[in-house]
Design a protein around this motif. Structure first.
Motif, PDB file in Angstrom:
ATOM      1  N   ASN A 288      -9.850  17.672 -54.199  1.00 55.42           N
ATOM      2  CA  ASN A 288     -10.918  17.851 -53.210  1.00 55.42           C
ATOM      3  C   ASN A 288     -11.519  19.254 -53.304  1.00 55.42           C
ATOM      4  OD1 ASN A 288     -10.410  15.265 -52.265  1.00 55.42           O
ATOM      5  ND2 ASN A 288      -9.014  15.970 -50.667  1.00 55.42           N
ATOM      6  N   THR A 289     -10.673  20.232 -53.596  1.00 56.70           N
ATOM      7  CA  THR A 289     -11.185  21.600 -53.759  1.00 56.70           C
ATOM      8  C   THR A 289     -12.150  21.681 -54.937  1.00 56.70           C
ATOM      9  OG1 THR A 289      -9.139  22.500 -52.823  1.00 56.70           O
ATOM     10  CG2 THR A 289     -10.526  23.997 -54.099  1.00 56.70           C
ATOM     11  N   ASN A 290     -11.792  21.038 -56.032  1.00 53.87           N
ATOM     12  CA  ASN A 290     -12.678  21.055 -57.200  1.00 53.87           C
ATOM     13  C   ASN A 290     -13.991  20.330 -56.926  1.00 53.87           C
ATOM     14  OD1 ASN A 290     -10.742  22.443 -58.679  1.00 53.87           O
ATOM     15  ND2 ASN A 290      -9.799  20.576 -59.464  1.00 53.87           N
ATOM     16  N   VAL A 291     -13.940  19.265 -56.120  1.00 57.43           N
ATOM     17  CA  VAL A 291     -15.168  18.534 -55.781  1.00 57.43           C
ATOM     18  C   VAL A 291     -16.117  19.418 -54.975  1.00 57.43           C
ATOM     19  CG1 VAL A 291     -16.078  16.614 -54.418  1.00 57.43           C
ATOM     20  CG2 VAL A 291     -14.124  16.249 -55.913  1.00 57.43           C
ATOM     21  N   ILE A 292     -15.591  20.082 -53.946  1.00 59.83           N
ATOM     22  CA  ILE A 292     -16.438  20.955 -53.126  1.00 59.83           C
ATOM     23  C   ILE A 292     -16.945  22.132 -53.953  1.00 59.83           C
ATOM     24  CG2 ILE A 292     -16.447  22.466 -51.104  1.00 59.83           C
ATOM     25  CD1 ILE A 292     -14.458  20.612 -49.796  1.00 59.83           C
ATOM     26  N   LYS A 293     -16.122  22.647 -54.831  1.00 59.62           N
ATOM     27  CA  LYS A 293     -16.538  23.750 -55.703  1.00 59.62           C
ATOM     28  C   LYS A 293     -17.699  23.337 -56.590  1.00 59.62           C
ATOM     29  CE  LYS A 293     -14.663  26.942 -59.165  1.00 59.62           C
ATOM     30  NZ  LYS A 293     -13.438  27.328 -59.925  1.00 59.62           N
ATOM     31  N   ALA A 294     -17.650  22.122 -57.129  1.00 61.20           N
ATOM     32  CA  ALA A 294     -18.744  21.631 -57.975  1.00 61.20           C
ATOM     33  C   ALA A 294     -20.012  21.401 -57.168  1.00 61.20           C
ATOM     34  CB  ALA A 294     -18.320  20.335 -58.665  1.00 61.20           C
ATOM     35  N   ASP A 323     -15.336  28.915 -54.052  1.00 63.93           N
ATOM     36  CA  ASP A 323     -14.047  28.579 -54.636  1.00 63.93           C
ATOM     37  C   ASP A 323     -13.530  27.223 -54.187  1.00 63.93           C
ATOM     38  OD1 ASP A 323     -13.643  29.241 -52.023  1.00 63.93           O
ATOM     39  OD2 ASP A 323     -11.943  30.579 -52.373  1.00 63.93           O
ATOM     40  N   GLY A 324     -14.344  26.460 -53.445  1.00 64.94           N
ATOM     41  CA  GLY A 324     -13.964  25.126 -53.025  1.00 64.94           C
ATOM     42  C   GLY A 324     -13.300  25.047 -51.673  1.00 64.94           C
ATOM     43  N   THR A 325     -13.116  26.164 -50.993  1.00 67.30           N
ATOM     44  CA  THR A 325     -12.523  26.168 -49.662  1.00 67.30           C
ATOM     45  C   THR A 325     -13.622  26.152 -48.609  1.00 67.30           C
ATOM     46  OG1 THR A 325     -12.449  28.595 -49.652  1.00 67.30           O
ATOM     47  CG2 THR A 325     -10.507  27.415 -50.494  1.00 67.30           C
ATOM     48  N   VAL A 326     -13.226  25.998 -47.357  1.00 68.45           N
ATOM     49  CA  VAL A 326     -14.166  26.043 -46.239  1.00 68.45           C
ATOM     50  C   VAL A 326     -13.657  27.045 -45.219  1.00 68.45           C
ATOM     51  CG1 VAL A 326     -14.988  23.676 -46.542  1.00 68.45           C
ATOM     52  CG2 VAL A 326     -13.019  24.108 -45.071  1.00 68.45           C
TER      53      VAL A 326
END
Length: 440
Positions: A288-294, A323-326
């Motif tokens: 999920n982190t990689n998805v948000i980062k993209a 970096d994919g975080t919120v």
């Protein structure tokens, strides 16, 4: 088919050895001559092969998505060089080379699985004809010929005659019913797998010939399985049904976890991710982190579903980082002032617009109140006479004042233009002349 199977005889021995090893394990549980022991051995062979093919499956997914991305460019090349096929092929190969895409990558799992399929067919065909093959000796051959799956021998086919089926210890009705059910399940699983790919994991914003080809394959593959399935032994049908079910489940997992951008599956995935992030106020899982980062890295190139996801986080008081975080956005944090009211409270409302009459009446009342307050105010004894006192009639002994007093009658006449500045409360100095039309 025997000729094709013989071409893959080099892998027959490894395939037969794997089946025998699984059979030795399941034979201790269910019995060596049972259909469960031999059937589960074939199923285990499929699972082992598909696990080894997972890296190729990942490459297939990447190649398929890359081909979907290149479809608009490919269509332009086809329209530009439609009269020159050679130049069209050269430009296509150039496009594949620049993008690092290989059209054959989408067929890698099927091509890699074909040798095992034909080797298994060759082994089962040897069992049906009573021939030892690979590591299967006479004892194992006799055990395999006795094995039945729901009344159908492993080596029996839908097209076999009654005499051949009887030699295997079964009836023609049992064999045809079992094979027909397995062929229907095999074709249905293939159709559902292809339909799932077309309806959920395809970018609906781009209409390309590739989508039409996939739609055609959705109906062609099940028909091919039904036609060729009647010539497959029961053991091969078990193999092919197992690999179809594996493919369907593997694709469902990929679509749910890593859908194609712009597809309906991505919309459902981002909706689930939004609920999870807003509930926990953080991102869980590296995927999920990689998805948000993209998504953050795309910027203005985000599609409709990705923009909706980012806007949803903003409304929830969260901000996606590179970096994919919120993190919680500053606008969502309400700080209290000294009187205890939140600083980020509701916005100040603008006053209603008043009519002209109300504004004039308010101005008159304000001026009256100001004059009254000025009159009541105490002044120091050494202060100079103010303009209001001069306007109230304070007389000066200067010659100008006397002259003004002598001409008082003339100044009081209407239209004379000599009205006293002190009485009018206007500033000293030259006044603006009246318009000529106002003179009589």
């Amino acid at each position: 088919m025997d000729t094709i199977a013989s071409l893959f005889s080099f892998i027959t021995t490894p395939v037969s050895w794997v089946i025998v090893q699984f059979h030795s394990v399941y034979g201790k549980i269910f019995g060596p001559d049972t259909g469960w022991a031999w059937g589960l051995s074939i199923v285990s062979l499929v699972i082992l092969i598909r696990i080894c093919l997972i890296p190729l499956f990942v490459k297939q997914i990447k190649a398929t998505r890359a081909m979907q991305t290149l479809q608009p460019e490919m269509k332009k090349i086809q329209e530009r060089y439609k009269s020159d096929k050679q130049r069209q092929s050269e430009e296509m190969m150039k496009l594949y080379k620049e993008s690092g895409t290989n059209p054959l990558s989408s067929c890698l799992p099927i091509l890699a699985q074909s040798p095992f399929f034909f080797a298994l067919y060759h082994v089962l065909n040897g069992i049906a004809t009573g021939k030892t093959i690979g590591v299967i000796d006479d004892q194992l051959l006799e055990s395999a010929r006795k094995a039945h799956i729901v009344g159908a021998p492993l080596a029996a086919k839908f097209t076999d005659g009654a005499d051949k089926v009887a030699s295997l210890g079964a009836t023609l009705t049992d064999v045809r019913v079992v094979t027909a059910v397995m062929i229907v399940l095999m074709s249905a699983s293939q159709f559902f797998t292809q339909r799932q790919l077309m309806t959920k994991n395809v970018d609906t914003t781009v209409k390309t010939p590739f989508m039409q080809q996939q739609k055609m394959l959705m109906y062609v593959f099940p028909v091919m399985f039904a036609v060729f399935g009647i010539n497959f032994p029961v053991g091969v049908l078990v193999y092919w049904l197992t690999t179809n079910v594996w493919t369907m489940g593997q694709q469902m997992f990929v679509i749910r976890r890593n859908p194609t951008p712009g597809s309906k599956a991505q919309a459902a995935f981002l909706e689930r991710l939004h609920k999870q992030v807003t509930h926990h106020k953080k991102v869980r899982g590296r995927g999920n982190t990689n998805v948000i980062k993209a998504i953050v890295a795309k910027g203005r190139d985000r599609n409709e579903f990705e923009r909706k996801f980012i806007n949803g986080l903003t409304k929830a008081g969260l901000a996606a980082q590179a970096d994919g975080t919120v993190v919680e956005s500053e606008s969502s944090v309400l700080t209290e002032t000294e009187d205890g009211t939140p600083a980020g409270g509701p916005k100040r409302q603008q006053p209603k617009r008043q009519s002209k009459a109300k504004r004039q009446s308010g101005a008159v009342q304000g001026a009256t109140a100001g004059d009254a307050g000025a009159t009541r105010a105490d002044e120091p004894s050494d202060a100079k006479p103010s303009l209001e006192k001069t306007a109230a009639g304070t007389e000066d002994d200067s010659p100008k004042t006397k002259q003004a007093g002598g001409n008082n009658k003339q100044g009081n006449q209407p239209g004379s233009g000599q009205r006293s500045r002190a009485k009018s409360g206007q500033r000293k100095g030259q006044q603006r002349p009246k318009h000529p039309s106002s003179k009589k």
